[in-house]
Design an enzyme around this catalytic site. Structure first.
Site, PDB file in Angstrom:
ATOM      1  N   GLU A   1      -3.777   4.104   6.448  1.00 50.15           N
ATOM      2  CA  GLU A   1      -3.750   3.869   4.998  1.00 50.15           C
ATOM      3  C   GLU A   1      -4.442   5.045   4.305  1.00 50.15           C
ATOM      4  O   GLU A   1      -4.011   5.496   3.249  1.00 50.15           O
ATOM      5  CB  GLU A   1      -4.466   2.553   4.654  1.00 50.15           C
TER       6      GLU A   1
ATOM      7  N   SER B   1     -10.075   0.350   4.019  1.00 48.69           N
ATOM      8  CA  SER B   1      -9.343   0.145   5.270  1.00 48.69           C
ATOM      9  C   SER B   1      -8.740   1.464   5.745  1.00 48.69           C
ATOM     10  O   SER B   1      -8.078   2.153   4.976  1.00 48.69           O
ATOM     11  CB  SER B   1      -8.225  -0.868   5.077  1.00 48.69           C
TER      12      SER B   1
ATOM     13  N   ARG C   1       0.810  -1.230   0.000  1.00 45.85           N
ATOM     14  CA  ARG C   1       0.000   0.000   0.000  1.00 45.85           C
ATOM     15  C   ARG C   1       0.841   1.276   0.000  1.00 45.85           C
ATOM     16  O   ARG C   1       0.447   2.261   0.620  1.00 45.85           O
ATOM     17  CB  ARG C   1      -0.967   0.040   1.197  1.00 45.85           C
TER      18      ARG C   1
HETATM   19  C1  LIG Z   1     -15.270   0.560  -0.251  1.00 41.71           C
HETATM   20  C2  LIG Z   1     -13.788   0.688  -0.503  1.00 41.71           C
HETATM   21  C3  LIG Z   1     -12.998  -0.440  -0.586  1.00 41.71           C
HETATM   22  C4  LIG Z   1     -11.625  -0.335  -0.811  1.00 41.71           C
HETATM   23  N1  LIG Z   1     -10.874  -1.477  -0.897  1.00 41.71           N
HETATM   24  C5  LIG Z   1      -9.555  -1.380  -1.169  1.00 41.71           C
HETATM   25  C6  LIG Z   1      -8.755  -2.563  -1.316  1.00 41.71           C
HETATM   26  O1  LIG Z   1      -9.221  -3.689  -1.206  1.00 41.71           O
HETATM   27  N2  LIG Z   1      -7.445  -2.415  -1.601  1.00 41.71           N
HETATM   28  C7  LIG Z   1      -6.858  -1.194  -1.752  1.00 41.71           C
HETATM   29  O2  LIG Z   1      -5.659  -1.125  -2.038  1.00 41.71           O
HETATM   30  N3  LIG Z   1      -7.584  -0.056  -1.598  1.00 41.71           N
HETATM   31  C8  LIG Z   1      -8.911  -0.120  -1.325  1.00 41.71           C
HETATM   32  N4  LIG Z   1      -9.647   1.017  -1.172  1.00 41.71           N
HETATM   33  C9  LIG Z   1      -8.984   2.330  -1.263  1.00 41.71           C
HETATM   34  C10 LIG Z   1      -9.000   2.932  -2.682  1.00 41.71           C
HETATM   35  O3  LIG Z   1      -9.876   2.223  -3.507  1.00 41.71           O
HETATM   36  C11 LIG Z   1      -7.604   2.908  -3.300  1.00 41.71           C
HETATM   37  O4  LIG Z   1      -6.634   3.501  -2.461  1.00 41.71           O
HETATM   38  C12 LIG Z   1      -7.594   3.655  -4.645  1.00 41.71           C
HETATM   39  O5  LIG Z   1      -6.417   3.343  -5.336  1.00 41.71           O
HETATM   40  C13 LIG Z   1      -7.731   5.164  -4.466  1.00 41.71           C
HETATM   41  O6  LIG Z   1      -7.797   5.776  -5.731  1.00 41.71           O
HETATM   42  P1  LIG Z   1      -8.308   7.271  -5.893  1.00 41.71           P
HETATM   43  O7  LIG Z   1      -8.188   7.630  -7.340  1.00 41.71           O
HETATM   44  O8  LIG Z   1      -9.645   7.424  -5.305  1.00 41.71           O
HETATM   45  O9  LIG Z   1      -7.191   8.065  -5.089  1.00 41.71           O
HETATM   46  P2  LIG Z   1      -7.368   9.249  -4.020  1.00 41.71           P
HETATM   47  O10 LIG Z   1      -8.082   8.717  -2.825  1.00 41.71           O
HETATM   48  O11 LIG Z   1      -7.941  10.444  -4.666  1.00 41.71           O
HETATM   49  O12 LIG Z   1      -5.831   9.537  -3.655  1.00 41.71           O
HETATM   50  C14 LIG Z   1      -5.072   8.573  -2.954  1.00 41.71           C
HETATM   51  C15 LIG Z   1      -3.591   9.000  -3.028  1.00 41.71           C
HETATM   52  O13 LIG Z   1      -3.142   8.875  -4.377  1.00 41.71           O
HETATM   53  C16 LIG Z   1      -2.513  10.078  -4.798  1.00 41.71           C
HETATM   54  N5  LIG Z   1      -2.738  10.218  -6.250  1.00 41.71           N
HETATM   55  C17 LIG Z   1      -3.923  10.152  -6.911  1.00 41.71           C
HETATM   56  N6  LIG Z   1      -3.729  10.280  -8.224  1.00 41.71           N
HETATM   57  C18 LIG Z   1      -2.387  10.434  -8.405  1.00 41.71           C
HETATM   58  C19 LIG Z   1      -1.555  10.635  -9.552  1.00 41.71           C
HETATM   59  N7  LIG Z   1      -2.070  10.697 -10.786  1.00 41.71           N
HETATM   60  N8  LIG Z   1      -0.211  10.793  -9.369  1.00 41.71           N
HETATM   61  C20 LIG Z   1       0.319  10.733  -8.119  1.00 41.71           C
HETATM   62  N9  LIG Z   1      -0.409  10.543  -6.994  1.00 41.71           N
HETATM   63  C21 LIG Z   1      -1.749  10.393  -7.141  1.00 41.71           C
HETATM   64  C22 LIG Z   1      -3.203  11.168  -3.995  1.00 41.71           C
HETATM   65  O14 LIG Z   1      -2.403  12.332  -3.935  1.00 41.71           O
HETATM   66  C23 LIG Z   1      -3.364  10.473  -2.651  1.00 41.71           C
HETATM   67  O15 LIG Z   1      -2.165  10.538  -1.913  1.00 41.71           O
HETATM   68  C24 LIG Z   1     -11.030   0.943  -0.949  1.00 41.71           C
HETATM   69  C25 LIG Z   1     -11.829   2.092  -0.886  1.00 41.71           C
HETATM   70  C26 LIG Z   1     -13.194   1.972  -0.665  1.00 41.71           C
HETATM   71  C27 LIG Z   1     -14.038   3.223  -0.604  1.00 41.71           C
END
Ligand SMILES: Cc1cc2nc3c(=O)[nH]c(=O)nc-3n(C[C@H](O)[C@H](O)[C@H](O)COP(=O)(O)OP(=O)(O)OC[C@H]3O[C@@H](n4cnc5c(N)ncnc54)[C@H](O)[C@@H]3O)c2cc1C
Length: 258
Positions: free
Chosen positions: A254, A184, A142
């Site tokens: 996380e 998480s 992660r």
């Molecule tokens: C119901 C639910 C279940 C989930 N289950 C999981 C799971 O099983 N496993 C898991 O790993 N995660 C899980 N997550 C968390 C989430 O899905 C992941 O972390 C996902 O990758 C977040 O993507 P996002 O685009 O929404 O990023 P954001 O939440 O918008 O950002 C997360 C981080 O990524 C950075 N970021 C975003 N885009 C870029 C870019 N282009 N360049 C550099 N940095 C960037 C941001 O600055 C921030 O630090 C879950 C979330 C939910 C709501």
């Protein structure tokens, strides 16, 4: 580039936050260095005073295929990546289904399910305009040290989309809480589970205002109504403190607090 008002109480998966002006980056723009990049906000907890924010516009929601290389823009939602992989019989992306967010968020978090992580299938990332091989990017459970803004990533195409694997992974998700959350809240400490520790210190189901440590899956911080940043932060700090005192384990978030 242009500004867009984003209401984080609607946009973020946790449904916490307020309306904020966000700078939208278009493909010809130089990437600002003084703003925090938001992807799909599925792993974020937005405070009443976030730093200046930016997002990649739909110019970066692209998928192109050339020979055996797939190039995906960082604003591409994971659901659309899985649909594309299924349609074109490409393997490796099955785990992205039900993992809400954009490709950029997955790369920055090295998002994954069980042993499937985005870095396992990654060829290279374009960071601040330069292509970098995945092997040269520090990453682990992660986390990935991107040191900049990812605008695109490349994957070597391997054929054979597995519906069986996808169904199996979707099944694993069926016991997740249905209330808004960011997945998480804490990373699992080595050899243990954050959820087990939260339950052990008696916080499973514990509520402050409209935020709660889920009674379904203790490591999910859920919003059961009009949850606020303050209540969420209170519960995070409480869990960290109790688990440190009672279990001598330091939990790491996380989710990202802005
Ligand atoms: C119901 C639910 C279940 C989930 N289950 C999981 C799971 O099983 N496993 C898991 O790993 N995660 C899980 N997550 C968390 C989430 O899905 C992941 O972390 C996902 O990758 C977040 O993507 P996002 O685009 O929404 O990023 P954001 O939440 O918008 O950002 C997360 C981080 O990524 C950075 N970021 C975003 N885009 C870029 C870019 N282009 N360049 C550099 N940095 C960037 C941001 O600055 C921030 O630090 C879950 C979330 C939910 C709501």
């Amino acid at each position: 580039m242009f500004f867009k008002t984003i209401d984080f109480s609607k946009y973020s998966s946790m449904k916490v936050g307020q309306s904020t002006e966000v700078l939208m980056i278009e493909k010809e723009d130089e990437l600002p260095t003084d703003r925090y990049l938001v992807g799909g906000a599925n792993n974020l907890l937005v405070s009443p005073t976030p730093p200046p924010l930016m997002m990649l516009s739909k110019d970066f929601a692209t998928i192109t295929q050339e020979n055996n290389i797939l190039t995906i823009g960082a604003a591409m939602p994971t659901g659309r990546i899985v649909s594309y992989a299924k349609k074109h019989d490409i393997s490796g992306f099955e785990f992205c289904s039900k993992l809400p967010g954009t490709l950029g968020g997955m790369l920055a978090m090295n998002a994954g399910v069980k042993e499937y992580e985005i870095f396992n299938i990654l060829h290279s990332i374009k960071i601040d305009g330069k292509w970098i091989l995945s092997d040269n990017i520090e990453h682990g459970y992660r986390f990935a040290n991107l040191n900049g803004i990812a605008t695109h990533a490349r994957f070597e195409i391997k054929n054979g989309f597995s519906q069986t694997l996808l169904d199996h992974l979707l099944n694993l998700r069926s016991n997740q809480p249905h209330n808004p959350s960011a997945g998480s809240a804490f990373k699992n400490p080595e050899g243990d589970y954050a959820g087990r520790l939260i339950e052990l210190v008696g916080l499973k189901g514990y509520r402050k205002g409209d935020m709660q440590w889920s009674d379904v899956h203790a490591n999910f911080l859920v919003n059961v109504g009009k949850g606020t940043f303050e209540d969420a932060k209170y519960l995070i700090d409480l869990a960290k403190e109790k688990i440190l005192t009672e279990c001598n384990v330091t939990l790491k978030e996380e989710i990202k607090l802005l």
